[in-house]
Write a protein that holds these residues in place. Structure first.
Motif, short mmCIF file in Angstrom:
data_model
loop_
_atom_site.label_atom_id
_atom_site.label_comp_id
_atom_site.label_asym_id
_atom_site.label_seq_id
_atom_site.Cartn_x
_atom_site.Cartn_y
_atom_site.Cartn_z
N ASP A 128 0.83 -1.19 0.00
CA ASP A 128 0.00 0.00 0.00
C ASP A 128 0.88 1.26 0.00
N ALA B 142 4.01 3.75 -0.57
CA ALA B 142 4.99 3.92 -1.64
C ALA B 142 6.40 3.55 -1.19
N GLU B 143 6.76 3.92 0.04
CA GLU B 143 8.12 3.63 0.53
C GLU B 143 8.34 2.13 0.65
N ALA C 252 8.85 0.64 -2.89
CA ALA C 252 10.20 0.87 -3.40
C ALA C 252 11.21 -0.03 -2.70
N SER D 239 1.84 0.81 -9.26
CA SER D 239 2.00 2.20 -8.87
C SER D 239 0.91 3.04 -9.53
N GLY D 240 -0.01 3.59 -8.71
CA GLY D 240 -1.03 4.48 -9.25
C GLY D 240 -2.34 3.79 -9.57
N ALA E 122 -1.40 8.63 -9.89
CA ALA E 122 -2.35 8.91 -8.80
C ALA E 122 -1.79 8.40 -7.48
N ASP E 123 -1.75 9.28 -6.47
CA ASP E 123 -1.21 8.90 -5.16
C ASP E 123 -2.31 9.00 -4.11
N VAL E 124 -2.43 7.95 -3.33
CA VAL E 124 -3.48 7.93 -2.30
C VAL E 124 -3.26 9.04 -1.27
N ASN F 146 11.53 11.83 -4.09
CA ASN F 146 11.76 11.37 -2.73
C ASN F 146 12.50 10.03 -2.85
N ALA G 95 13.21 7.73 -0.95
CA ALA G 95 12.62 6.56 -0.28
C ALA G 95 11.53 5.92 -1.12
N ARG G 96 11.07 6.61 -2.17
CA ARG G 96 9.96 6.09 -2.98
C ARG G 96 10.40 5.65 -4.37
N VAL G 97 11.71 5.62 -4.64
CA VAL G 97 12.14 5.28 -5.99
C VAL G 97 12.91 3.96 -6.03
N VAL G 98 12.91 3.39 -7.24
CA VAL G 98 13.76 2.26 -7.58
C VAL G 98 14.60 2.73 -8.77
N GLU H 156 17.62 1.79 -11.67
CA GLU H 156 18.51 0.87 -12.37
C GLU H 156 19.44 1.69 -13.26
N ILE I 141 20.38 -2.97 -10.71
CA ILE I 141 19.71 -2.23 -9.66
C ILE I 141 20.75 -1.50 -8.80
N VAL I 142 20.44 -0.27 -8.43
CA VAL I 142 21.34 0.46 -7.52
C VAL I 142 20.80 0.25 -6.10
N ARG J 64 19.80 0.72 -2.32
CA ARG J 64 19.26 1.96 -1.77
C ARG J 64 20.28 2.73 -0.93
N TYR K 198 22.95 5.47 -3.19
CA TYR K 198 22.55 6.60 -4.04
C TYR K 198 23.54 7.77 -3.92
N VAL L 229 11.96 4.58 -11.28
CA VAL L 229 10.52 4.40 -11.05
C VAL L 229 10.20 5.04 -9.71
N CYS L 230 9.28 5.99 -9.71
CA CYS L 230 8.85 6.61 -8.45
C CYS L 230 7.47 6.06 -8.11
N PHE L 231 7.37 5.38 -7.00
CA PHE L 231 6.12 4.71 -6.65
C PHE L 231 5.09 5.66 -6.05
N MET L 232 3.84 5.46 -6.44
CA MET L 232 2.69 6.15 -5.86
C MET L 232 2.06 5.24 -4.81
N GLY L 233 1.51 5.82 -3.78
CA GLY L 233 0.88 5.02 -2.72
C GLY L 233 -0.51 4.55 -3.11
#
Lengths: 211, 64
Positions: free
Chosen positions: A124, A126-127, A130, A149-150, A177-179, B26, B28-31, B33, B38-39, B41, B44, B58-62
């Protein structure tokens, strides 16, 4: 009365073909996170006859989960891993499910997922997403990772797609889209994203690497 | 020049951590390569972007 193993297997072979079903039978998939994504992905894979599911989540079922997750109201308070194992046993009693109520960390990824062929990221936060994707790709040089993601909010479901970011990393979702922006989470749209992930996992098991 | 998410960028010599913060990611929210590897964490800050690198972020969304 549930049909016996042979009857259910014959029904799967009738839908999927013997060669493809044999690949599904032999597959080991780890589903990391059993919320709106993971619980729906696991059910889709169990219905397809994927032989071995590794379900991992340290959380318990809450009332706020019921709008999108594969749990019953009477299961509120139970560990998600055990509740989902029971629900899958009711759907496909011949799917071998290993349920673990543990928190996945950078430290335990390399051991926890060693027996799985494909790793599905279904968290759920994002951190956490990742962390898992990064550490799983680093720990396992050959395993594909299918992440999301999204999928928050009620923008068009047509914006959700599957992208192959690199050789072994697939990302499903609208990627924007981010929650955290107060968009909310709607079962139907989360399900679209879960279905993208489950479909990509089945394609990988079948030997197709393209989204 | 190097290629980041498919676009040419003139940032060779910069640390990955500095690049990420300069464009608003951010960490903490990225992956990340670089050249299909893969780099980790914790690297960085110590990873320097080089000419010819192919970088995927890739920047992850929640939500899930």
């Amino acid at each position: 009365m549930a049909p016996d193993r042979e009857t259910l297997h014959a029904a799967l072979v009738e839908r999927h073909g013997a060669a493809r079903q044999a690949k599904f039978d032999a597959a080991h998939v780890a589903v990391c996170g059993l919320g709106g994504l993971g619980s729906n992905i696991a059910v889709a894979l169990a219905r397809a006859g994927v032989g071995h599911l590794h379900l991992i989540d340290f959380d318990r079922v809450e009332p706020s989960n019921l709008n999108r997750q594969q749990y019953a109201a009477a299961q509120v308070g139970l560990a998600k891993a055990e509740a989902l194992k029971a629900n899958i046993a009711a759907i496909n009693p011949y799917c071998e499910v290993t349920a673990e109520a543990v928190r996945i960390t950078e430290e335990n990824v390399a051991v926890l997922l060693s027996g799985d062929d494909i790793i599905c990221e279904a968290f759920d936060r994002a951190e956490e997403k990742a962390m898992l994707v990064s550490s799983a790709l680093a720990a396992y040089p050959d395993k594909p990772v299918v992440a999301a993601s999204g999928m928050a909010g009620l923008e068009s479901a047509n914006r959700i797609s599957t992208v192959r970011v690199s050789k072994r990393l697939y990302v499903c979702g609208d990627r924007t889209a981010d929650v955290a922006d107060g968009l909310g989470l709607y079962g139907a749209r989360v399900l679209v994203c879960a279905a993208h992930q489950a479909t990509m996992i089945l394609r990988l098991i079948d030997g197709s690497e393209e989204p | 020049m190097l290629r980041i998410n498919g676009k040419e960028q003139d940032v060779a010599g910069q640390a990955l951590a500095d690049y990420l913060s300069s464009v608003g990611y951010n960490a903490a929210r990225v992956v990340v390569e670089i050249n299909e590897a893969i780099v980790p964490r914790d690297r960085y800050a110590g990873t320097i972007l080089r000419d010819g690198d192919v970088v995927e972020i890739v920047c992850f969304m929640g939500g899930g």
